[in-house]
Scaffold this motif. Structure first.
Motif, PDB file in Angstrom:
ATOM      1  N   SER A 104       0.761  -1.170   0.038  1.00  0.00           N
ATOM      2  CA  SER A 104       0.063   0.137  -0.120  1.00  0.00           C
ATOM      3  C   SER A 104       0.948   0.991   0.053  1.00  0.00           C
ATOM      4  CB  SER A 104      -1.043   0.150   1.072  1.00  0.00           C
ATOM      5  OG  SER A 104      -0.180  -0.220   2.521  1.00  0.00           O
ATOM      6  N   GLU A 110      10.873   3.038   5.110  1.00  0.00           N
ATOM      7  CA  GLU A 110      10.820   1.748   5.545  1.00  0.00           C
ATOM      8  C   GLU A 110      11.693   1.305   6.607  1.00  0.00           C
ATOM      9  OE1 GLU A 110       8.396  -0.838   4.810  1.00  0.00           O
ATOM     10  OE2 GLU A 110       9.691  -2.005   6.394  1.00  0.00           O
ATOM     11  N   ASN A 164       4.224  -7.458   3.579  1.00  0.00           N
ATOM     12  CA  ASN A 164       3.853  -8.823   3.450  1.00  0.00           C
ATOM     13  C   ASN A 164       3.680  -9.334   2.128  1.00  0.00           C
ATOM     14  OD1 ASN A 164       3.286 -10.099   5.951  1.00  0.00           O
ATOM     15  ND2 ASN A 164       0.849  -9.225   5.958  1.00  0.00           N
ATOM     16  N   VAL A 176       0.311 -17.999   1.474  1.00  0.00           N
ATOM     17  CA  VAL A 176      -0.304 -18.360   0.162  1.00  0.00           C
ATOM     18  C   VAL A 176      -1.096 -17.078  -0.484  1.00  0.00           C
ATOM     19  CG1 VAL A 176      -1.560 -20.084  -0.566  1.00  0.00           C
ATOM     20  CG2 VAL A 176      -0.180 -20.652   1.008  1.00  0.00           C
ATOM     21  N   HIS A 177      -0.779 -16.862  -1.829  1.00  0.00           N
ATOM     22  CA  HIS A 177      -1.679 -15.696  -2.176  1.00  0.00           C
ATOM     23  C   HIS A 177      -2.370 -16.091  -3.424  1.00  0.00           C
ATOM     24  CE1 HIS A 177       0.460 -13.213   0.349  1.00  0.00           C
ATOM     25  NE2 HIS A 177      -0.085 -12.229  -0.232  1.00  0.00           N
ATOM     26  N   ALA A 178      -3.699 -15.686  -3.617  1.00  0.00           N
ATOM     27  CA  ALA A 178      -4.549 -15.714  -4.982  1.00  0.00           C
ATOM     28  C   ALA A 178      -4.772 -14.200  -5.000  1.00  0.00           C
ATOM     29  CB  ALA A 178      -5.582 -16.577  -4.963  1.00  0.00           C
ATOM     30  N   VAL A 189      10.124   5.416  11.148  1.00  0.00           N
ATOM     31  CA  VAL A 189       9.487   6.756  11.590  1.00  0.00           C
ATOM     32  C   VAL A 189       9.196   6.640  12.957  1.00  0.00           C
ATOM     33  CG1 VAL A 189       7.695   8.287  11.197  1.00  0.00           C
ATOM     34  CG2 VAL A 189       8.797   7.322   9.155  1.00  0.00           C
ATOM     35  N   PRO A 229      -2.202 -11.859   8.243  1.00  0.00           N
ATOM     36  CA  PRO A 229      -2.279 -11.394   6.620  1.00  0.00           C
ATOM     37  C   PRO A 229      -2.936 -10.162   6.505  1.00  0.00           C
ATOM     38  CG  PRO A 229      -4.028 -13.036   7.554  1.00  0.00           C
ATOM     39  CD  PRO A 229      -3.262 -12.515   8.783  1.00  0.00           C
ATOM     40  N   LYS A 235      -3.743  -5.909   8.250  1.00  0.00           N
ATOM     41  CA  LYS A 235      -3.441  -5.183   9.532  1.00  0.00           C
ATOM     42  C   LYS A 235      -4.762  -5.128  10.353  1.00  0.00           C
ATOM     43  CE  LYS A 235      -1.413  -2.205   6.667  1.00  0.00           C
ATOM     44  NZ  LYS A 235      -0.627  -1.204   6.324  1.00  0.00           N
ATOM     45  N   ILE A 262      -3.994  -7.887  -0.969  1.00  0.00           N
ATOM     46  CA  ILE A 262      -3.281  -6.885  -1.892  1.00  0.00           C
ATOM     47  C   ILE A 262      -4.423  -6.091  -2.352  1.00  0.00           C
ATOM     48  CG2 ILE A 262      -2.103  -6.798  -3.904  1.00  0.00           C
ATOM     49  CD1 ILE A 262      -0.288  -9.110  -2.583  1.00  0.00           C
TER      50      ILE A 262
HETATM   51  C1  LIG Z   1      -1.029 -16.231   5.187  1.00  0.00           C
HETATM   52  C2  LIG Z   1      -1.368 -15.263   4.206  1.00  0.00           C
HETATM   53  C3  LIG Z   1      -2.082 -15.244   3.239  1.00  0.00           C
HETATM   54  C4  LIG Z   1      -2.402 -14.208   2.486  1.00  0.00           C
HETATM   55  N1  LIG Z   1      -3.156 -14.396   1.366  1.00  0.00           N
HETATM   56  C5  LIG Z   1      -3.486 -13.359   0.491  1.00  0.00           C
HETATM   57  C6  LIG Z   1      -4.310 -13.484  -0.613  1.00  0.00           C
HETATM   58  O1  LIG Z   1      -4.610 -14.781  -1.104  1.00  0.00           O
HETATM   59  N2  LIG Z   1      -4.555 -12.485  -1.362  1.00  0.00           N
HETATM   60  C7  LIG Z   1      -4.162 -11.255  -1.255  1.00  0.00           C
HETATM   61  O2  LIG Z   1      -4.411 -10.153  -1.972  1.00  0.00           O
HETATM   62  N3  LIG Z   1      -3.154 -11.099   0.083  1.00  0.00           N
HETATM   63  C8  LIG Z   1      -3.023 -11.954   0.653  1.00  0.00           C
HETATM   64  N4  LIG Z   1      -2.409 -11.733   1.945  1.00  0.00           N
HETATM   65  C9  LIG Z   1      -1.995 -10.410   2.583  1.00  0.00           C
HETATM   66  C10 LIG Z   1      -1.236  -9.305   1.948  1.00  0.00           C
HETATM   67  O3  LIG Z   1      -0.038 -10.085   1.532  1.00  0.00           O
HETATM   68  C11 LIG Z   1      -1.103  -8.145   2.626  1.00  0.00           C
HETATM   69  O4  LIG Z   1      -2.691  -7.844   3.224  1.00  0.00           O
HETATM   70  C12 LIG Z   1      -0.734  -6.934   2.108  1.00  0.00           C
HETATM   71  O5  LIG Z   1       0.576  -7.256   1.515  1.00  0.00           O
HETATM   72  C13 LIG Z   1      -0.498  -5.973   3.350  1.00  0.00           C
HETATM   73  O6  LIG Z   1       0.106  -4.704   2.527  1.00  0.00           O
HETATM   74  P1  LIG Z   1      -0.106  -3.294   3.257  1.00  0.00           P
HETATM   75  O7  LIG Z   1       0.859  -2.586   2.573  1.00  0.00           O
HETATM   76  O8  LIG Z   1      -1.172  -2.937   3.874  1.00  0.00           O
HETATM   77  O9  LIG Z   1       0.774  -3.659   4.994  1.00  0.00           O
HETATM   78  P2  LIG Z   1       2.252  -4.306   5.288  1.00  0.00           P
HETATM   79  O10 LIG Z   1       2.653  -5.414   4.211  1.00  0.00           O
HETATM   80  O11 LIG Z   1       2.204  -4.853   6.522  1.00  0.00           O
HETATM   81  O12 LIG Z   1       3.276  -3.113   4.977  1.00  0.00           O
HETATM   82  C14 LIG Z   1       3.493  -2.160   6.245  1.00  0.00           C
HETATM   83  C15 LIG Z   1       4.769  -1.900   5.815  1.00  0.00           C
HETATM   84  O13 LIG Z   1       5.148  -0.741   6.821  1.00  0.00           O
HETATM   85  C16 LIG Z   1       6.301  -0.905   7.512  1.00  0.00           C
HETATM   86  N5  LIG Z   1       6.203   0.051   8.709  1.00  0.00           N
HETATM   87  C17 LIG Z   1       5.303  -0.006   9.613  1.00  0.00           C
HETATM   88  N6  LIG Z   1       5.472   1.076  10.561  1.00  0.00           N
HETATM   89  C18 LIG Z   1       6.524   1.718  10.163  1.00  0.00           C
HETATM   90  C19 LIG Z   1       7.274   2.867  10.865  1.00  0.00           C
HETATM   91  N7  LIG Z   1       6.775   3.586  11.785  1.00  0.00           N
HETATM   92  N8  LIG Z   1       8.132   3.413  10.056  1.00  0.00           N
HETATM   93  C20 LIG Z   1       8.654   2.791   8.945  1.00  0.00           C
HETATM   94  N9  LIG Z   1       8.172   1.757   8.253  1.00  0.00           N
HETATM   95  C21 LIG Z   1       7.061   1.194   8.932  1.00  0.00           C
HETATM   96  C22 LIG Z   1       6.404  -2.114   7.705  1.00  0.00           C
HETATM   97  O14 LIG Z   1       7.775  -2.528   8.027  1.00  0.00           O
HETATM   98  C23 LIG Z   1       5.861  -2.919   6.540  1.00  0.00           C
HETATM   99  O15 LIG Z   1       6.871  -3.090   5.580  1.00  0.00           O
HETATM  100  C24 LIG Z   1      -1.835 -12.803   2.667  1.00  0.00           C
HETATM  101  C25 LIG Z   1      -1.077 -12.653   3.993  1.00  0.00           C
HETATM  102  C26 LIG Z   1      -0.830 -13.773   4.322  1.00  0.00           C
HETATM  103  C27 LIG Z   1       0.125 -13.699   5.715  1.00  0.00           C
END
Ligand SMILES: Cc1cc2nc3c(=O)[nH]c(=O)nc-3n(C[C@H](O)[C@H](O)[C@H](O)COP(=O)(O)OP(=O)(O)OC[C@H]3O[C@@H](n4cnc5c(N)ncnc54)[C@H](O)[C@@H]3O)c2cc1C
Length: 447
Positions: free
Chosen positions: A21, A40, A48, A66-68, A251, A399, A401, A433
């Protein structure tokens, strides 16, 4: 203290966090001409959404869970596609089918109402009742819009068999990470492809009724060739020159200053007009002073914990020779581990070997038991598997937040002017995602 901004690095926008995101936020803001700094805290970008070589398993590669990826026909990634540089948007192979694994093999998981009524695994009476509920709910959602009602509340009055209730509970865990008492009916409809969620016009909603018979949502799922890292890499390699990123910079503090924000890490202070925060929203009040009511509301967001076990196979197995994934939810158990979601990911395996990933929702205090139970369940269903294993790698992660429960979700615009939140705890639509992508589309609308 008087801040002299000219002494410091200043940007139009600072993005906190480099998960998908944050990366998509930086890409889109950058392509719109803003100077952007992304910070980051980890030593790599992606959060994730990564593919990596486990340190103790050289030669193997696994995804973070595991991701779809859903919504590839109309969803947010499709809508954000034009921000990627030519040739950088990943190629997806279709995730064709879901199957139910039973003791005697696989049954195709239905994607339409007629398919559901033909399903072997549930009693005929229950299928008729659930089919009726499904038609009523899809029609009333299409006409009257979404209401927040729990799956359990919608079906418990119908005296369904224990097996059917377990099936609905497992489906809820699979789609939201929470039980059917906490999962909303809308989440279930969206997850099964019968609704695209969120605000949409009445004609679009009525057209969705057709999904009961010809499910487009179900067909628009895919797996990115090269692993989910290819989504992250596609974004990073499309960054224009006005997007800068630093890893290993957490941060710690954000302060409002006269003409924007001062964002502090251990290393230095940066200034910007806007801040887009993509870490956990619950943690934001620890970094910047937020109104008390808002801070109390976000504390209520619920998170699920998932365990994924990656199994490297010495040789590929015909049992997993399908394009899609399987779920298993036929055990008479009362705790959360009554289902698994398994997906073969042959493209990540070394040559002539196989790779499957199996995920389930766990109680984080019982990790060891969960691992053993999950492995035993798979071995009992596919006995030839145990002797064919060369690599085991386990991940425990959240998976998303926040799992979509019946609770409040914050909106992208916060009460602090110029401060926005994105990510999987800021938009209720879809999951993972795709949900992160929706939040970035909302950010673009809010700016
Ligand atoms: C088992 C499993 C199965 C899944 N299956 C699917 C699926 O089938 N399909 C799908 O679409 N998704 C799936 N997902 C979920 C998907 O991967 C995540 O929801 C998505 O990647 C989250 O993205 P995000 O950017 O919101 O959060 P995150 O990936 O959590 O990114 C947040 C980032 O911010 C950073 N951060 C936080 N606080 C600070 C700070 N103060 N300063 C600097 N950096 C900071 C963290 O280190 C991290 O890198 C799955 C996940 C898991 C674990």
């Amino acid at each position: 203290m008087v801040w002299l901004m000219s002494d410091y690095d200043t940007y139009d926008a600072i993005v906190v966090g480099g998960g998908i995101s944050g990366l998509l936020s930086a890409l889109t803001l950058g392509k719109k001409g803003n100077s952007v700094l992304l910070l980051e805290k980890a030593n790599v970008l992606g959060g994730n959404c990564r593919t990596y070589e486990p340190p103790d398993c050289p030669g193997w590669r696994v995804d973070t869970g595991v991701h779809a990826i859903t919504g590839l026909i109309y969803g947010p990634l499709k809508q954000l596609n034009h921000y990627f540089d030519p040739g950088k948007f990943p190629t997806f192979r279709q995730h064709t089918n879901y199957y139910l694994r039973k003791k005697d093999g696989l049954e195709k998981f239905p994607s339409t109402l007629p398919g559901f009524l033909k399903m072997d695994s549930l009693p005929a009476k229950d299928k008729m009742i659930l089919g009726g509920c499904l038609i009523n709910t899809v029609i009333s959602h299409a006409i009257f819009g979404e209401k927040q009602k729990a799956v359990y509340d919608a079906i418990s009055k119908h005296r369904l068999s224990k097996k059917t209730m377990q099936f609905m509970d497992a489906l809820s865990y699979l789609l939201s990470g929470l039980s059917m008492k906490k999962t909303s009916v809308s989440r279930l409809l969206e997850g099964c492809g019968f609704s695209s969620g969120g605000k949409r016009g009445i004609f679009r909603r009525i057209a969705e009724i057709a999904n009961l018979f010809n499910n487009i949502g179900y067909r628009s799922q895919g797996y990115p060739l090269g692993g989910i890292q290819s989504i992250t890499d596609g974004v990073i390699t499309s960054f224009p020159k006005n997007v800068e990123y630093h890893t290993r910079e957490e941060v710690r503090k954000i302060e409002q200053v006269e003409s924007g924000f001062c964002v502090s890490t251990l290393e230095t202070d940066y200034f910007s007009d806007k801040v887009v925060y993509s870490g956990e929203v619950k943690k934001l009040p620890g970094i910047i002073e937020m109104p008390v009511e808002w801070s109390q509301q976000v504390k209520k967001l619920e998170q699920a914990t998932a365990m994924t076990i990656w199994l490297g196979l010495k040789t590929p197995m015909t049992e997993f020779n399908y394009n899609g994934s399987e779920v298993f939810c036929d055990v008479c158990d009362t705790d959360k581990e009554l289902f698994y979601w398994l997906m073969p990911v042959p493209e990540l395996a070394p040559r002539n070997k196989g790779l499957i990933g199996v995920s389930t929702i766990i109680d984080p205090k019982k990790c060891h038991d969960s691992k053993e139970k999950l492995l035993n369940t798979i071995y009992s269903l596919v006995p030839a598997l145990e002797k064919n294993i060369e690599m085991i790698h386990t991940q425990v992660m959240a998976p998303e937040k926040a799992a979509v429960s019946l609770n409040y979700f914050p909106s992208i615009k916060t009460p602090v002017k110029g401060l926005y939140v994105v990510g999987t705890d800021t938009d209720m639509r879809s999951m993972g995602i795709t949900r992160a992508g929706y939040s970035v589309l909302e950010l673009l609308k809010s700016l």
